[in-house]
Design a protein around this motif. Structure first.
Motif, mmCIF file in Angstrom:
data_model
loop_
_atom_site.group_PDB
_atom_site.id
_atom_site.type_symbol
_atom_site.label_atom_id
_atom_site.label_comp_id
_atom_site.label_asym_id
_atom_site.label_seq_id
_atom_site.Cartn_x
_atom_site.Cartn_y
_atom_site.Cartn_z
ATOM 1 N N GLU A 83 6.625 -1.319 0.671
ATOM 2 C CA GLU A 83 6.112 -2.020 -0.506
ATOM 3 C C GLU A 83 6.190 -1.110 -1.728
ATOM 4 O O GLU A 83 6.171 0.103 -1.604
ATOM 5 C CB GLU A 83 4.657 -2.436 -0.274
ATOM 6 N N ASN A 84 6.233 -1.735 -2.897
ATOM 7 C CA ASN A 84 6.223 -0.974 -4.156
ATOM 8 C C ASN A 84 4.811 -0.593 -4.576
ATOM 9 O O ASN A 84 4.626 0.357 -5.328
ATOM 10 C CB ASN A 84 6.857 -1.789 -5.292
ATOM 11 N N ASN A 85 3.824 -1.358 -4.131
ATOM 12 C CA ASN A 85 2.448 -1.157 -4.581
ATOM 13 C C ASN A 85 1.490 -1.091 -3.398
ATOM 14 O O ASN A 85 1.607 -1.883 -2.460
ATOM 15 C CB ASN A 85 2.025 -2.297 -5.520
ATOM 16 N N TYR A 86 0.545 -0.152 -3.495
ATOM 17 C CA TYR A 86 -0.468 0.025 -2.458
ATOM 18 C C TYR A 86 -1.838 0.148 -3.122
ATOM 19 O O TYR A 86 -1.970 0.727 -4.191
ATOM 20 C CB TYR A 86 -0.200 1.300 -1.635
ATOM 21 N N ASN A 87 -2.838 -0.383 -2.450
ATOM 22 C CA ASN A 87 -4.226 -0.255 -2.860
ATOM 23 C C ASN A 87 -4.994 0.088 -1.588
ATOM 24 O O ASN A 87 -5.191 -0.771 -0.733
ATOM 25 C CB ASN A 87 -4.720 -1.565 -3.483
ATOM 26 N N LEU A 88 -5.370 1.366 -1.445
ATOM 27 C CA LEU A 88 -5.901 1.850 -0.172
ATOM 28 C C LEU A 88 -7.190 2.640 -0.346
ATOM 29 O O LEU A 88 -7.338 3.378 -1.334
ATOM 30 C CB LEU A 88 -4.878 2.797 0.493
ATOM 31 N N PRO A 89 -8.082 2.552 0.636
ATOM 32 C CA PRO A 89 -9.209 3.490 0.662
ATOM 33 C C PRO A 89 -8.649 4.896 0.837
ATOM 34 O O PRO A 89 -7.593 5.084 1.459
ATOM 35 C CB PRO A 89 -10.015 3.076 1.887
#
Length: 183
Positions: free
Chosen positions: A43-49
């Motif tokens: 993926e181009n974008n990640y939103n992770l703890p």
């Protein structure tokens, strides 16, 4: 809050970039980026703890790496304070703080299954073949190393989640990225 570094032609390290025969390839490895030698993130974008490991007194030992909790679906931040202490691209940045890992320690970290490893330094391996071999080993586990982020000490206690945007179409093994965090 921004973690990636913005560098332009006024930055002292830009002089190195201008001397490279392959400026496009070199630009991909300039500033905050990931190295993609055998594959790229899905993926181009990640939103992770984010799980933060304090490495200011040294990189993790084998025993410390063995005690990491499961990091599945998370990012691991190896907080060294190198970029905060030393100017990006300076001799001190590359030589004063050793932020490299052994393959054994990396294998233990990868058993915890982080999606990303972030480091506020030049990477998890010394330059050349050692650096590249560790990055490739991460890629084999679908984990990618983000190098050269700027983490200030006051950010550590409030950082809970990171957002990453990769330029996966950049024509180099180095892929520029932007990294931010939220509380």
């Amino acid at each position: 809050m921004k973690l990636h570094i913005d560098l332009d032609s006024s930055h002292p390290a830009y002089e190195w970039l201008e001397k490279q025969a392959d400026k496009i390839g070199a630009r991909g490895h300039f500033g905050t980026h990931i190295d993609c030698y055998s594959k790229t993130p899905s993926e181009n974008n990640y939103n992770l703890p984010v799980f933060i490991l304090d490495c200011r007194e040294g990189m993790p030992t084998l025993n410390e790496a063995k005690t990491l909790p499961s990091l599945e679906g998370q990012a691991l931040l190896l907080y060294t304070d190198n970029l905060n202490q030393n100017d990006y691209g300076s001799k001190a940045y590359f030589n004063d703080i050793d932020t490299s890992l052994s393959m054994d320690i990396l294998e233990e970290i990868l058993k915890a299954n982080p999606q990303l490893i972030l480091i506020d330094s030049y990477g998890i391996g010394r330059h050349g073949e050692h650096h590249q071999s560790l990055d490739v080993r991460c890629e084999q586990s679908d984990c990618f190393v983000i190098e050269n982020i700027l983490v200030k000490p006051e950010m550590i206690s409030e950082m809970r989640q990171i957002q990453v945007s990769f330029d996966l179409d950049y024509p180099s093994t180095g892929k520029p990225c932007e990294v931010t965090y939220s509380k």
